[in-house]
Design an enzyme around this catalytic site. Structure first.
Site, PDB file in Angstrom:
ATOM      1  N   ASP B 319     -17.525  10.232   0.673  1.00  0.00           N
ATOM      2  CA  ASP B 319     -16.095  10.018   0.494  1.00  0.00           C
ATOM      3  C   ASP B 319     -15.416  10.049   1.850  1.00  0.00           C
ATOM      4  OD1 ASP B 319     -15.549   9.579  -2.165  1.00  0.00           O
ATOM      5  OD2 ASP B 319     -15.908  11.686  -2.662  1.00  0.00           O
ATOM      6  N   ARG B 394      13.195   6.152   0.104  1.00  0.00           N
ATOM      7  CA  ARG B 394      11.873   6.040   0.716  1.00  0.00           C
ATOM      8  C   ARG B 394      11.928   6.167   2.226  1.00  0.00           C
ATOM      9  NH1 ARG B 394       9.983   0.981  -0.782  1.00  0.00           N
ATOM     10  NH2 ARG B 394       7.948   1.481   0.037  1.00  0.00           N
TER      11      ARG B 394
END
Lengths: 563, 696
Positions: B319, B394
């Site tokens: 990963d 945002r």
């Protein structure tokens, strides 16, 4: 050592390699699964009712092989016993007595060609041709078949079958036939007889009565006896006989024929597994053991025996006792190691008369299991057993499950390889041990003491490893030896073939593991060294005590002056 | 941080308690019913018994084929050989037992609160933990032990798992997600949990771990079985070689007219010296020690087979986050458009991030400080107000009076500056695109209507990981990075980290498909995973390491559990697997190579009376036939003891291509094994002579 010896040694092996490489390539093309059956091949299959496309499991392959070999053995036995009533018996020889007939039938089926008889006075021309020469071809072809099954095991992926025995047998015979024809012609050109007449009378200079020479279809039998690593001579004196091996040229031809196919099959192997380097490695491994032993023999024979020199014997040409004057020491020693390295067993000199160290080499080459060149096909599959052991130990040493050519070597392969290496060795040791204590053993000896022990050890080393070479000295046509050596020959042949086919079957069923830097390469000098060391260690550790009591002590006694 | 530094300090090889227990155990193991499982050492035991009988025969009849003293000395040392081999195994087992005892303390029978319904307030009854069944629901409150393994269905709590992991920092366990598995024997430190039982007493993780480290469930691994076959075959060969020596010597003595057949005592001594006792005696210890090394690396393997398979692995699926990169993106560059000073951009970016507690925000403050000497300031001191990130805007930043400093995604800032009457220049857009193309994340900084430039946020590849991957590549192991990033980002990180391949925008199905694809080509695949959605891939992989923090499903699917939950551990696991095989192979080579010297010692001695000429083979010039045999036998016994530490620790391991490793091990253990016995046997011979054991 004389430069003559070294030049002959070097030249011989250069020529051998030069012939073996192209022959191996040609063989690969002929024997490859992709090769389409030729017209005569198709006729043969139709005649025999064989479907060449059917693929046999290893068990079915082994069953076909055993049935064929059993049938061959029975046929040879029958022909030997019945030869008095069969044609082509111009010398009116009687049927062969049962013990010798059985021993010979087993001997020729197993590609051993141990001879408990004298050819020219025991076997009719029909027996020599129909029984013995035929077996010379098919026993060699059987060996090639098993090798092909192993190659398929290594190259096929997740497959059930290992090939078709009948196809392999046919194709291998077709590989042998043209070579044998060529060698026959070449030998005839050198003066080897090829006739259906039984004898020739020759006028003698010193004697009024003419000398009778036994003749027959000699050249054709000698050609395949050498090419097929059979070694069973037409004459009792084998290739030391002037009519089997008349000239230095015929000697060279026959020497080449001994090693040619076992050498060529290395290259066939390399090509069929699609990695020529693997074939070269196996060939190099064989030379790594054969050449030093040949040099040891040359050194010992050219040096001669000090005790004889002290008596005033001229040792300038080396130790000539037991050798043909037309070949001399060098060609005799070269032959002695070649014929025992390859499981040939023909002789052009009496090994019994060699100095102990020159006799040790041939004996040990057989004890290694006939894997240094070895029999046609059988030498290479035998060597692959040692490769499996070497790969196993080295694979563990690099920290991975061992693998050879992408196939994992696991418990089943180890079990079968161990069995196939173990049983012939056990047969040699047990056979020698029994024969050295029963009354029949020592009674048959030609010589007392350590040399006598060497004779026994040599006989069982030769038969249990399917070589067939005789040390000489030992009288082997009694019931004890004909039976015990027959058992050894059967063990040495079929208890190697069955485990080897089992390995082929188990390898064929496996996946192939891709190579990476973590894979142990099996074409490097390092692996070569490891393989040679494995063979020497296993071979030496098993037989050192026995050898110490035979040739080694004899050598020490000879050098020390004691008898 | 490397995997190695995470491990606890290795336990010393010889702890007094373990050694003492092992010595007792070594004698108990002499029971032939137990010895028969090890064919090599069983042959030695039979041989010892036989020479003991020969000694008794010599004592009582006064006419043995050797002197009674010699037979006794040989017998004693042969018995020692067996005991030493047993000692090696007992030592390895003892180390496992010590570990198991620690675990067993955690496995107590406790009273659990079984709930009638799976919620906190439900009625409960007290029941012994041993009687809990799969599917029962229990309540655990702060300070209580978790009775057996289970899955959290309600609640959040901190749990002390040090009994299992040895890690004292508590971990959080909560319902849902990948942190829901709890392990029996661990203690709740705070809050409460409602747990559904997933395994019954006796089959819990802790039980399996205890069984594993104790070696109770130890089965021979495939390579071990294959090696056993080889060792048995060698034993039979040498058995034949020595047994036949008796008739050979009868023949020789008869023919030579002098001497006598080789004494039986000497034949047994020769046999024991020749059969591979060194590896035969140490083989099971090596296997147990391999498992023990896994345990010490805080990895629990479900079987020895899995440990061995780890050595064969040639593809690692890793990963990205946590293994290859540090957990978070970090600011790596300030990229202003033309005409704006980079320092101004850095200053504004730092201001905008001062109150931003996210790792990205902190990394911007740090970069500005390190790159431009801008010290972090307190938002309060500046009199600024923090404008936090919201899903609507945002972006985040600060208001300094009328000054509005903002940072955020390109489109958000574009809207902001346009609303302020500014423009978002084409040059800035180009910088933004350029950064994205390199696999990094662009953050645009604006001061009111002015766009000051772009902050580049990047995944930071862990230090040293590239070298680790290069090392793996040299060992023939491919590394594949798994990430949820888009292919562009993934490719850039893959290149930087030096992995061989990557799987971008990975879904569990894709992971599974990729593993199958590799396996179809013949590769052996290892991976780590923690989530329930990793379970299919874990089940498919050849070596599957589940994180201890992971779900029960992941742990069930894997064949190993990493108690540290450190994804980099996979590399260490591969090393341990390889090291175990290498130790076996090297000691086998050593054992066989030893035989050469023993032949040189014993053969001349055995035939001294019949063929005195064989004395020339005695290259060590040993004192007498008896001392030669004794020295070889004693060497053969002591070498087992001398190699116990090596068997337990494993041979030195350095990552390298197979041929290099082979060359090195062949030199050390092959050539070493050939040479070493000569001086050792000579030394023992001199010692025995000096002690006056063999009068000259």
């Amino acid at each position: 050592m004389s430069s003559h010896a070294l030049i002959e040694l070097l030249a011989s092996f250069v020529v051998l390699t030069g012939l073996a490489v192209p022959l191996g390539e040609w063989g690969a093309r002929l024997l490859a699964d992709e090769a389409r059956p030729t017209t005569p091949e198709r006729w043969l299959y139709r005649l025999a009712g064989v479907d060449p496309a059917s693929d046999l499991t290893w068990r079915a392959y082994a069953a076909a092989l055993l049935v064929f070999n059993l049938a061959g053995t029975l046929l040879v036995y029958g022909l030997e016993r019945a030869q008095a009533w069969l044609p082509l018996n111009p010398a009116h020889l009687p049927g062969v007595e049962p013990g010798v007939a059985l021993n010979t039938a087993v001997s020729f089926a197993t590609n051993t060609n141990w001879q408990a008889y004298a050819g020219e006075t025991t076997m009719s021309l029909f027996t020599q041709m129909a029984a013995l020469t035929t077996q010379n071809f098919v026993s060699a072809a059987t060996g090639v078949g098993v090798l092909l099954a192993v190659i398929r095991g290594l190259t096929r992926v997740s497959a059930k079958g290992v090939g078709n025995f009948w196809v392999d047998l046919t194709r291998s015979t077709l590989l042998l036939l043209p070579l044998a024809a060529l060698w026959t012609v070449l030998l005839v050109a050198q003066g080897v007889p090829q006739t259906l007449a039984a004898k020739v009378e020759v006028a003698q200079v010193a004697n009024a009565t003419p000398q009778v020479l036994a003749v027959g279809p000699v050249a054709s039998q000698v050609a395949i006896k050498q090419l097929g690593t059979n070694g069973g001579g037409f004459y009792n004196a084998n290739s030391a006989h002037p009519l089997e091996n008349p000239t230095p040229a015929s000697n060279t031809l026959e020497w080449l024929a001994i090693l040619l196919l076992p050498a060529a099959l290395c290259f066939t192997f390399g090509r069929l597994v699609q990695d020529r380097r693997q074939g070269w490695l196996l060939y190099a491994a064989m030379l790594c053991i054969l050449l030093p032993l040949t040099l040891l023999g040359l050194w010992a024979e050219l040096r001669g025996v000090p005790a004889l020199a002290a008596l005033g014997v001229d040792g300038s040409l080396g130790h000539l006792e037991g050798k043909e004057a037309r070949f001399g020491v060098v060609s005799s020693v070269l032959w002695s190691t070649a014929t025992t390295a390859a499981s040939n067993g023909s002789v052009n000199a009496m090994h019994d008369s060699f100095t102990p160290l020159a006799g040790l080499g041939p004996m040990w080459l057989m004890q290694l299991g006939e894997v240094i060149f070895g029999g046609v096909g059988s030498g290479l599959y035998g060597l692959l057993l040692h490769v499996i052991v070497a790969v196993f130990i080295s694979g563990l040493m690099v920290g991975r499950t061992p693998e050879y050519l992408g196939k994992k070597i696991e418990a089943r392969e180890m079990k079968m390889a161990s069995l196939a290496i173990l049983l012939p060795s056990a047969a040699v040791l047990v056979g020698t041990a029994v024969s050295s204590v029963v009354t029949d053993g020592p009674a048959a000896l030609g010589n007392p003491g350590a040399h006598g022990f060497s004779e026994l050890l040599y006989a069982f080393s030769s038969t249990a490893n399917n070589n067939g070479s005789a040390f000489g000295g030992l009288t082997v046509n009694g019931p004890f030896f004909t039976l015990s050596t027959a058992v050894c020959m059967l063990i040495g042949r079929y208890w190697v073939i069955i485990p080897v086919l089992a390995i082929a079957g188990s390898l064929a069923a496996k996946r192939r593991i891709p190579t990476s830097a973590g894979t142990l390469p099996t074409h490097t000098p390092l692996f070569l060294g490891l393989l040679v060391a494995t063979m020497i260690l296993i071979g030496a550790l098993t037989f050192v005590p026995a050898l110490a009591l035979g040739p080694i002590i004899e050598h020490l006694q000879l050098m020390g002056g004691a008898s | 941080m490397t995997a190695r530094s995470l491990e606890p300090a290795p336990r010393p090889l010889f702890e007094r308690a373990i050694v003492a227990g092992a010595i007792v155990e070594a004698f108990k193991k002499l029971d032939p019913r137990r010895m028969v499982k090890n064919p090599v050492m069983f042959v030695v035991e039979v041989g010892s018994f036989f020479t003991t009988l020969l000694w008794a025969h010599a004592v009582f009849t006064g006419q043995g084929d050797t002197s009674a003293g010699f037979a006794l000395a040989v017998s004693i040392w042969l018995w020692f050989t067996v005991v030493f081999a047993n000692l090696a195994e007992a030592m390895a087992e003892g180390r496992g037992k010590a570990q198991a005892d620690r675990l067993r303390k955690a496995r107590k029978d406790i009273q659990a609160k079984r709930l009638a319904e799976p919620r906190r307030g439900a009625a409960f009854e007290l029941i012994s933990s041993a009687k809990l069944l799969r599917g029962d629901v229990v309540l655990i409150e702060a300070g209580e032990l978790i009775p057996v393994d289970g899955e959290v269905v309600e609640g959040v709590a901190s749990v002390d798992e040090s009994a299992i992991t040895g890690e004292s920092a508590p971990v959080i366990r909560e319902s849902g997600g990948d942190r829901s598995a709890v392990t029996g024997g661990t203690r709740l430190l705070s809050d409460w949990l409602v747990v559904r039982i997933t395994s019954e007493a006796g089959q819990t993780f802790l039980d399996r771990m205890i069984a594993m480290v104790e070696g109770a469930k130890r089965q021979k691994t495939p390579n071990e079985i294959a090696l056993d076959v080889l060792l048995a075959a060698l034993t039979i060969i040498f058995l034949l070689a020595t047994v036949t020596l008796r008739p050979f010597s009868v023949f020789a003595a008869t023919q030579a007219g002098q001497g006598a057949p080789v004494p039986l005592t000497m034949l047994v001594a020769l046999l024991v010296c020749l059969i591979p006792t060194t590896i035969g005696g140490l083989l099971s210890a090596i296997g147990i020690a391999g498992m023990d090394r896994m345990v010490q690396a805080n990895v629990i393997a479900t079987s020895g087979r899995a440990v061995e398979a780890a050595g064969d692995v040639d593809v690692l699926l890793l990963d990205k986050t946590g293994t290859i990169t540090l957990g978070n993106r970090q600011a790596t560059a300030f990229l202003p458009p033309k005409g704006i000073d980079v320092k101004e951009l850095a200053d504004a970016a730092q201001l905008a991030s001062l109150a931003d507690e996210t790792p990205e925000g902190r990394s911007i403050v740090v970069l500005a400080k390190e790159g431009f000497g801008l010290r972090g300031r307190e938002v309060k001191d500046l009199g600024a107000t923090f404008v936090p990130f919201t899903a609507q805007t945002r972006m985040s930043g600060v208001d300094l009076g009328a000054r509005q400093v903002r940072k955020g995604a390109a489109d958000a800032i574009s809207r902001f500056v346009t609303s302020q009457g500014g423009t978002f220049s084409a040059e800035v857009t180009a910088i933004v695109e350029d950064v994205a193309r390199q696999g990094a994340t662009p953050l645009v900084v604006a001061d009111g209507a002015r766009v000051l430039g772009v902050v580049q946020l990047k995944d930071i590849v862990k230090g040293g990981i590239k070298e680790k991957f290069a090392e793996l590549r040299r060992m023939g192991i491919r590394t594949v990075m798994i990430t949820g990033d888009n292919p562009l980002t993934a490719a850039s990180i893959a290149a930087e980290a030096g992995v061989d391949d990557f799987l971008a925008e990975a879904t569990p199905e894709q992971k599974l498909a990729r593993i199958r694809e590799y396996q179809a080509k013949g590769h052996l695949v290892a991976m780590t995973g923690d989530g329930t959605n990793d379970a299919p891939a874990l089940a498919q992989a050849d070596v599957a390491v589940a994180m201890n923090t992971g779900t029960q499903a992941a742990k069930e699917a894997g064949n190993m559990v990493d108690l540290d939950s450190n994804p980099t551990k996979l590399i260490r696991i591969v090393e341990i697997g390889k090291q175990m095989l290498m130790t076996r192979g090297s000691l086998t080579t050593f054992s066989i190579a030893n035989d050469v010297a023993k032949y040189f010692a014993i053969i001349p001695a055995a035939f001294a009376a019949t063929y005195p000429q064989l004395k020339v083979l005695d290259v060590m010039r040993l004192h007498s036939p008896a001392s030669a045999v004794m020295s070889a036998v004693i060497f053969n016994a002591l070498i087992i003891v001398a190699l116990i530490p090596l068997a337990l620790r494993g041979i030195a391991y350095r990552p390298a291509p197979a041929s290099t490793v082979l060359g090195r091990n062949l030199l050390v253990y092959g050539v070493g094994g050939l040479v070493l016995p000569f001086p050792c046997i000579k030394g023992l011979d001199l010692l025995l002579t000096a002690l006056g054991v063999f009068p000259s």
